[in-house]
Design a protein around this motif. Structure first.
Motif, PDB file in Angstrom:
ATOM      1  N   ARG A  15       0.841  -1.201   0.000  1.00 12.68           N
ATOM      2  CA  ARG A  15       0.000   0.000   0.000  1.00 12.68           C
ATOM      3  C   ARG A  15       0.878   1.252   0.000  1.00 12.68           C
ATOM      4  NH1 ARG A  15      -1.879   3.631   3.526  1.00 12.68           N
ATOM      5  NH2 ARG A  15      -0.741   2.655   5.251  1.00 12.68           N
ATOM      6  N   ALA A  16       0.483   2.250  -0.801  1.00 13.19           N
ATOM      7  CA  ALA A  16       1.212   3.525  -0.908  1.00 13.19           C
ATOM      8  C   ALA A  16       2.686   3.297  -1.227  1.00 13.19           C
ATOM      9  CB  ALA A  16       1.060   4.333   0.384  1.00 13.19           C
ATOM     10  N   SER A  19       4.349   6.389  -2.933  1.00 14.78           N
ATOM     11  CA  SER A  19       4.419   7.516  -2.010  1.00 14.78           C
ATOM     12  C   SER A  19       5.512   7.317  -0.969  1.00 14.78           C
ATOM     13  CB  SER A  19       3.058   7.702  -1.324  1.00 14.78           C
ATOM     14  OG  SER A  19       3.115   8.687  -0.333  1.00 14.78           O
ATOM     15  N   SER A 326      -8.880  15.791  -4.846  1.00 11.42           N
ATOM     16  CA  SER A 326      -8.281  14.557  -4.332  1.00 11.42           C
ATOM     17  C   SER A 326      -7.112  14.099  -5.195  1.00 11.42           C
ATOM     18  CB  SER A 326      -9.342  13.454  -4.263  1.00 11.42           C
ATOM     19  OG  SER A 326      -9.910  13.231  -5.552  1.00 11.42           O
ATOM     20  N   PRO A 330      -2.270  14.910  -2.549  1.00 11.66           N
ATOM     21  CA  PRO A 330      -0.996  14.336  -2.071  1.00 11.66           C
ATOM     22  C   PRO A 330       0.233  15.116  -2.527  1.00 11.66           C
ATOM     23  CG  PRO A 330      -2.450  12.614  -2.899  1.00 11.66           C
ATOM     24  CD  PRO A 330      -3.068  13.922  -3.280  1.00 11.66           C
ATOM     25  N   THR A 355     -10.332  10.479   2.785  1.00 10.70           N
ATOM     26  CA  THR A 355      -9.989   9.300   1.996  1.00 10.70           C
ATOM     27  C   THR A 355      -8.830   8.542   2.633  1.00 10.70           C
ATOM     28  OG1 THR A 355      -8.497  10.599   0.614  1.00 10.70           O
ATOM     29  CG2 THR A 355     -10.781  10.381  -0.135  1.00 10.70           C
ATOM     30  N   GLU A 356      -8.771   7.254   2.353  1.00  7.24           N
ATOM     31  CA  GLU A 356      -7.707   6.408   2.903  1.00  7.24           C
ATOM     32  C   GLU A 356      -6.327   6.870   2.449  1.00  7.24           C
ATOM     33  OE1 GLU A 356      -6.338   1.682   2.870  1.00  7.24           O
ATOM     34  OE2 GLU A 356      -8.175   2.341   1.859  1.00  7.24           O
ATOM     35  N   GLN A 357      -6.240   7.358   1.219  1.00 11.61           N
ATOM     36  CA  GLN A 357      -4.948   7.793   0.684  1.00 11.61           C
ATOM     37  C   GLN A 357      -4.389   8.979   1.467  1.00 11.61           C
ATOM     38  OE1 GLN A 357      -5.114   9.386  -3.287  1.00 11.61           O
ATOM     39  NE2 GLN A 357      -2.915   9.219  -3.616  1.00 11.61           N
ATOM     40  N   LEU A 361      -1.210   9.088   4.002  1.00  7.96           N
ATOM     41  CA  LEU A 361      -0.095   9.987   3.709  1.00  7.96           C
ATOM     42  C   LEU A 361       0.310  10.769   4.958  1.00  7.96           C
ATOM     43  CD1 LEU A 361       1.815  11.366   1.653  1.00  7.96           C
ATOM     44  CD2 LEU A 361      -0.026  12.996   1.199  1.00  7.96           C
TER      45      LEU A 361
END
Length: 402
Positions: A15-16, A19, A326, A330, A355-357, A361
């Motif tokens: 996940r991510a 990032s 959105s 980020p 949001t989960e993102q 972050l």
């Protein structure tokens, strides 16, 4: 970008992934990621697009160390200095040529956005040419935005941080997702020639009102009438909102790749066939909201439905509120954390921040030693949140040394 003698930060799952690698390179903190698809019976470990991203980071940095376990489920990454396309660092004629394999299912924006975040802190200008049978310039079913949205909705935001010169994203050859959503054989070049010591402090608290809508309808290897039908359907929804709506039509032939047919080994076959639409709305205060829609690789979606879908997605992005969408949140929040040691503020809609993102972050930034976020309700009629971020002030180490 600092010394990486610290013990690596530990993360789990993929996940991510992009990032976390970007934050690791910006802050100079090594990371260790484990449990990368350990239960997959057919494809455990790193995916092709993740391996390609690691190769890209190795190309634009000097001194990076990458260790991958035998099964590919554990990765240890120790970042080096961001050198960009400096002579002697893998660039040929000032251009780094990055080839993406045909089994890549992610769009080129998956690579462009992390590269745009690293480029302002590079020692030398960044000039990367993305080529190969796996380059997809359109949006993808995996959720990647198109290269057009990166060019029109993300790159203009860098100007608010004082980064605006010699920045260009060229789409040299368009492509859509190929069979089973993989491969496209497009070609994209990113030129990022504005390097700064520290980005300026960012303040954006007034979303304003939408004053114009722009877009690109594109098709590769299909009749140009698909573009006209998408544009007509989208304008039917957007014209009552604002009179300043213009959607450009781009028609191109499908790219060719070598055929895998053993009976004709020297033959070539078309790939990246399809059509899509990218829209961006600009407000009176310079805020940008974007939307993407693309025909699925399996087909079966008429252009009219695609045009309406993209128009409604754009309206939903505007309705979510805030000064950033959105898609760009980020990027903006990361640049705010890396800017000069002052408090920057930005207004974001509650649906965007929830949001989960974005939540993930914020947690990752704290682990990398960046400042936490302060929240307060906005004073205007909008149901938004104002986020305050204190810049870390690390900036461009390579530029300071040079």
């Amino acid at each position: 970008m600092s010394n990486n003698t610290h013990a690596p930060l530990r993360f789990t799952t993929q996940r991510a992934f992009a990032s976390r690698l970007t934050l690791s390179t910006l802050t100079g903190r090594p990371i260790r990621i484990s449990q990368i698809r350990p239960s997959s019976p057919t494809n455990p470990g790193l995916a092709p697009h993740e391996v390609s991203l690691l190769r890209l980071l190795e190309a634009v940095t000097n001194g990076s160390a990458i260790e991958i376990s035998y099964t590919g489920t554990i990765l240890e990454y120790r970042p080096g200095l961001i050198t960009g396309s400096a002579p002697g660092s893998g660039a040929s004629g000032g251009v780094i040529r990055h080839e993406i394999s045909a089994n890549c299912a992610r769009g080129v924006s998956y690579f462009l956005i992390p590269l745009c975040l690293l480029a302002p802190f590079s020692k030398a200008p960044v000039n990367v040419l993305f080529t190969g049978p796996g380059v997809i310039t359109s949006a993808t079913p995996a959720g990647d935005i198109s290269a057009d949205s990166v060019r029109t909705a993300i790159l203009p935001l860098f100007a608010k941080f004082g980064i605006s010169n010699n920045i260009e994203l060229r789409i040299l050859r368009r492509s859509n997702p190929g069979p089973r959503g993989k491969g496209g054989a497009g070609e994209v070049q990113l030129v990022f020639g504005h390097q700064v010591r520290l980005p300026k402090t960012f303040h954006l608290l007034n979303p304003g009102r939408v004053k114009r809508i722009r877009g690109v309808a594109y098709c590769t290897g299909v009749p140009a009438s698909n573009n006209a039908r998408m544009i007509d359907a989208a304008r039917g929804i957007l014209n009552p909102m604002t009179g300043d709506t213009y959607i450009f039509s781009d028609v191109s032939s499908a790219p060719y790749i070598p055929s895998r047919d053993q009976a004709n080994p020297n033959g070539k076959t078309k790939t990246g066939i399809g059509f899509g639409l990218s829209l961006v709305a600009e407000s009176s205060t310079g805020c940008l909201y974007s939307a993407d829609a693309v025909a699925p690789p399996s087909g079966g979606v008429p252009p009219e439905d695609l045009g309406q879908q993209c128009a409604y997605q754009l309206l939903e992005s505007v309705t979510a509120g805030g000064a950033i969408s959105s898609v760009s949140a980020p990027t903006v929040l990361t640049l705010m954390a890396m800017s000069s040691e002052d408090v920057g503020r930005v207004q974001i809609g509650k649906d965007v921040i929830a949001t989960e993102q974005i939540i993930g972050l914020g947690r990752d930034m704290r682990m990398f030693g960046l400042s936490g976020w302060g929240f307060r309700e906005s004073t205007g009629p909008e149901n938004d949140v104002v986020i305050s971020v204190v810049g870390r002030g690390v900036g461009n180490v390579g530029r300071k040394i040079a």
